[in-house]
Design a protein around this motif. Structure first.
Motif, PDB file in Angstrom:
ATOM      1  N   SER A   1      -5.257   3.302  20.113  1.00  0.00           N
ATOM      2  CA  SER A   1      -5.212   4.375  21.321  1.00  0.00           C
ATOM      3  C   SER A   1      -4.716   5.767  21.117  1.00  0.00           C
ATOM      4  CB  SER A   1      -4.067   3.624  21.975  1.00  0.00           C
ATOM      5  OG  SER A   1      -2.726   3.517  21.366  1.00  0.00           O
ATOM      6  N   ASP A   2      -4.278   5.908  19.707  1.00  0.00           N
ATOM      7  CA  ASP A   2      -4.105   7.344  19.508  1.00  0.00           C
ATOM      8  C   ASP A   2      -5.279   8.426  19.668  1.00  0.00           C
ATOM      9  OD1 ASP A   2      -1.732   6.532  19.162  1.00  0.00           O
ATOM     10  OD2 ASP A   2      -1.526   6.937  16.801  1.00  0.00           O
ATOM     11  N   SER A   3      -4.921   9.650  19.945  1.00  0.00           N
ATOM     12  CA  SER A   3      -6.049  10.550  20.091  1.00  0.00           C
ATOM     13  C   SER A   3      -6.317  11.310  18.796  1.00  0.00           C
ATOM     14  CB  SER A   3      -5.595  11.405  21.208  1.00  0.00           C
ATOM     15  OG  SER A   3      -4.414  12.424  20.819  1.00  0.00           O
ATOM     16  N   ILE A   4      -7.299  11.857  18.851  1.00  0.00           N
ATOM     17  CA  ILE A   4      -7.682  12.712  17.528  1.00  0.00           C
ATOM     18  C   ILE A   4      -6.961  13.946  17.105  1.00  0.00           C
ATOM     19  CG2 ILE A   4      -9.775  14.019  16.485  1.00  0.00           C
ATOM     20  CD1 ILE A   4     -11.748  12.268  18.232  1.00  0.00           C
TER      21      ILE A   4
ATOM     22  N   GLY B   1      -2.182  23.006  11.381  1.00  0.00           N
ATOM     23  CA  GLY B   1      -2.849  21.873  12.487  1.00  0.00           C
ATOM     24  C   GLY B   1      -3.522  22.527  13.365  1.00  0.00           C
ATOM     25  N   ASP B   2      -3.018  23.598  13.855  1.00  0.00           N
ATOM     26  CA  ASP B   2      -4.000  24.422  14.920  1.00  0.00           C
ATOM     27  C   ASP B   2      -5.391  25.172  14.185  1.00  0.00           C
ATOM     28  OD1 ASP B   2      -2.058  23.724  16.687  1.00  0.00           O
ATOM     29  OD2 ASP B   2      -0.954  25.472  16.630  1.00  0.00           O
ATOM     30  N   GLU B   3      -5.469  25.337  13.130  1.00  0.00           N
ATOM     31  CA  GLU B   3      -6.496  26.243  12.358  1.00  0.00           C
ATOM     32  C   GLU B   3      -7.337  25.230  11.793  1.00  0.00           C
ATOM     33  OE1 GLU B   3      -4.990  29.021   9.695  1.00  0.00           O
ATOM     34  OE2 GLU B   3      -3.743  30.000  11.279  1.00  0.00           O
ATOM     35  N   LEU B   4      -6.968  24.015  11.714  1.00  0.00           N
ATOM     36  CA  LEU B   4      -7.825  22.941  11.002  1.00  0.00           C
ATOM     37  C   LEU B   4      -8.540  21.870  12.086  1.00  0.00           C
ATOM     38  CD1 LEU B   4      -5.860  21.975   7.784  1.00  0.00           C
ATOM     39  CD2 LEU B   4      -7.863  23.558   8.044  1.00  0.00           C
ATOM     40  N   GLY B   5      -9.785  21.501  11.968  1.00  0.00           N
ATOM     41  CA  GLY B   5     -10.231  20.741  12.892  1.00  0.00           C
ATOM     42  C   GLY B   5     -10.951  19.584  12.281  1.00  0.00           C
ATOM     43  N   PHE B   6     -11.155  18.357  12.960  1.00  0.00           N
ATOM     44  CA  PHE B   6     -12.051  17.036  12.325  1.00  0.00           C
ATOM     45  C   PHE B   6     -13.461  17.215  13.025  1.00  0.00           C
ATOM     46  CE2 PHE B   6      -7.531  16.017  12.344  1.00  0.00           C
ATOM     47  CZ  PHE B   6      -7.522  15.247  11.143  1.00  0.00           C
TER      48      PHE B   6
ATOM     49  N   SER C   1     -14.112  15.608  20.901  1.00  0.00           N
ATOM     50  CA  SER C   1     -12.993  16.337  21.565  1.00  0.00           C
ATOM     51  C   SER C   1     -11.726  15.960  21.235  1.00  0.00           C
ATOM     52  CB  SER C   1     -13.144  15.935  23.299  1.00  0.00           C
ATOM     53  OG  SER C   1     -12.172  16.433  23.767  1.00  0.00           O
ATOM     54  N   ALA C   2     -10.655  16.627  21.181  1.00  0.00           N
ATOM     55  CA  ALA C   2      -9.214  16.496  20.549  1.00  0.00           C
ATOM     56  C   ALA C   2      -8.709  15.406  21.424  1.00  0.00           C
ATOM     57  CB  ALA C   2      -8.579  17.754  20.762  1.00  0.00           C
ATOM     58  N   HIS C   3      -8.994  15.297  22.714  1.00  0.00           N
ATOM     59  CA  HIS C   3      -8.519  14.316  23.606  1.00  0.00           C
ATOM     60  C   HIS C   3      -9.171  12.743  23.609  1.00  0.00           C
ATOM     61  CE1 HIS C   3      -5.848  17.640  25.405  1.00  0.00           C
ATOM     62  NE2 HIS C   3      -6.837  18.302  25.389  1.00  0.00           N
ATOM     63  N   ASP C   4     -10.288  12.614  22.932  1.00  0.00           N
ATOM     64  CA  ASP C   4     -10.861  11.329  22.819  1.00  0.00           C
ATOM     65  C   ASP C   4      -9.944  10.407  21.781  1.00  0.00           C
ATOM     66  OD1 ASP C   4     -12.733  12.460  24.341  1.00  0.00           O
ATOM     67  OD2 ASP C   4     -14.237  12.957  22.772  1.00  0.00           O
ATOM     68  N   PRO C   5      -9.760   9.191  22.223  1.00  0.00           N
ATOM     69  CA  PRO C   5      -9.330   8.277  21.295  1.00  0.00           C
ATOM     70  C   PRO C   5     -10.037   8.262  19.969  1.00  0.00           C
ATOM     71  CG  PRO C   5     -10.298   7.013  23.079  1.00  0.00           C
ATOM     72  CD  PRO C   5     -10.539   8.465  23.431  1.00  0.00           C
ATOM     73  N   ILE C   6      -9.363   7.624  18.981  1.00  0.00           N
ATOM     74  CA  ILE C   6      -9.784   7.508  17.733  1.00  0.00           C
ATOM     75  C   ILE C   6     -10.874   6.258  17.804  1.00  0.00           C
ATOM     76  CG2 ILE C   6      -9.658   7.132  15.207  1.00  0.00           C
ATOM     77  CD1 ILE C   6      -6.643   8.360  15.414  1.00  0.00           C
ATOM     78  N   SER C   7     -10.543   5.322  18.610  1.00  0.00           N
ATOM     79  CA  SER C   7     -11.704   4.218  18.687  1.00  0.00           C
ATOM     80  C   SER C   7     -12.954   4.495  19.153  1.00  0.00           C
ATOM     81  CB  SER C   7     -10.981   3.009  19.543  1.00  0.00           C
ATOM     82  OG  SER C   7     -10.624   3.619  20.931  1.00  0.00           O
ATOM     83  N   SER C   8     -13.028   5.601  19.768  1.00  0.00           N
ATOM     84  CA  SER C   8     -14.338   6.158  20.354  1.00  0.00           C
ATOM     85  C   SER C   8     -15.418   6.123  19.344  1.00  0.00           C
ATOM     86  CB  SER C   8     -14.188   7.342  21.278  1.00  0.00           C
ATOM     87  OG  SER C   8     -13.640   8.213  20.460  1.00  0.00           O
TER      88      SER C   8
END
Length: 247
Positions: free
Chosen positions: A22-25, A44-49, A58-65
């Motif tokens: 359930s955690d977000s990205i 953390g603000d300068e790196l992305g996945f 999207s940063a708000h999508d859950p990891i399960s997606s």
């Protein structure tokens, strides 16, 4: 719990962490810093996945997606620096650059070669020469016609009658033809030409003989002028002994 495999950049190796589904990205980086304290928490603000296919979730999508059927509960991500976007207008710049390139496009391909290895400039020159040779008779005919017209105009200015029929109708059969104004006569007196040639040759030979005679005369008179100074010098006077007077 989901297992997440994160490929990082140098000098960090690939990292693995287990997170709830359930955690977000956006919270994934916090889990990584807790598991690996060597990661700087301030970046953390300068790196992305992003996925290995290049998609940025999207940063708000859950990891399960991000879990697929063939992944067996394993999520593979890539950690990298974010690229700061600009104000746009890149497409208009590309169109402007393309317009400038098309305006500077040249059509001079004379230095290129054909499939046989010949220069296009050589082929064009050969075609031009062939066309020039084909049009040579037309140019010669046009030149002759222009000369004929020029001669006719000159005859008109000088008052020369070009029609023989008109002159024969005006003059009677027993009358002598009137002299034509401006008519040219050709001189065919061979005796005159031979006499004039002989006179010119005689003058040339006479001048040559006179010059030779003058040169010989100068050569013969030159030694006499060299001997004359020696003859003009006075002879040395012999000294006469003086008799001694006795006491």
């Amino acid at each position: 719990m989901l297992s997440v495999l994160v490929s990082t950049f140098a000098p960090f190796p690939s990292l693995t962490v287990s997170v709830p589904e359930s955690d977000s990205i956006s919270s994934l980086y916090d889990h990584l810093t807790e598991r690996y304290p060597a990661l700087p928490a301030t970046l953390g603000d300068e790196l992305g996945f992003s996925t290995h296919a290049g998609l940025v979730p999207s940063a708000h999508d859950p990891i399960s997606s991000l879990v697929h059927e063939n992944d067996n509960g394993l999520v593979c991500l890539r950690l990298g620096p974010r690229l700061l976007g600009g104000k746009g207008g890149f497409g208009s710049q590309l169109r402007a650059a393309g317009g400038r390139m098309s305006s500077q496009k040249t059509s001079n391909n004379d230095s290129c070669r054909d499939l046989n290895g010949r220069r296009l400039r050589t082929i064009k020159d050969a075609k031009g020469l062939a066309e020039y040779l084909e049009g040579e008779p037309q140019r010669a005919a046009a030149k002759a016609e222009a000369q004929k017209k020029k001669l006719e105009n000159l005859e008109k200015r000088l008052g020369i009658e070009t029609s023989a029929a008109g002159s024969s109708s005006q003059a009677g059969p027993s009358d002598e033809p009137a002299p034509v104004a401006g008519k040219k006569h050709r001189m065919d007196d061979s005796e005159y030409f031979e006499t004039s040639r002989d006179i010119v040759d005689g003058v040339k030979s006479a001048v040559t003989a006179a010059l030779l005679k003058k040169r010989k005369k100068a050569k013969t008179s030159h030694p006499k002028t060299e001997e004359s100074p020696s003859a003009a010098t006075p002879a040395p006077v012999a000294s006469t002994p003086v008799a001694e007077v006795g006491a």
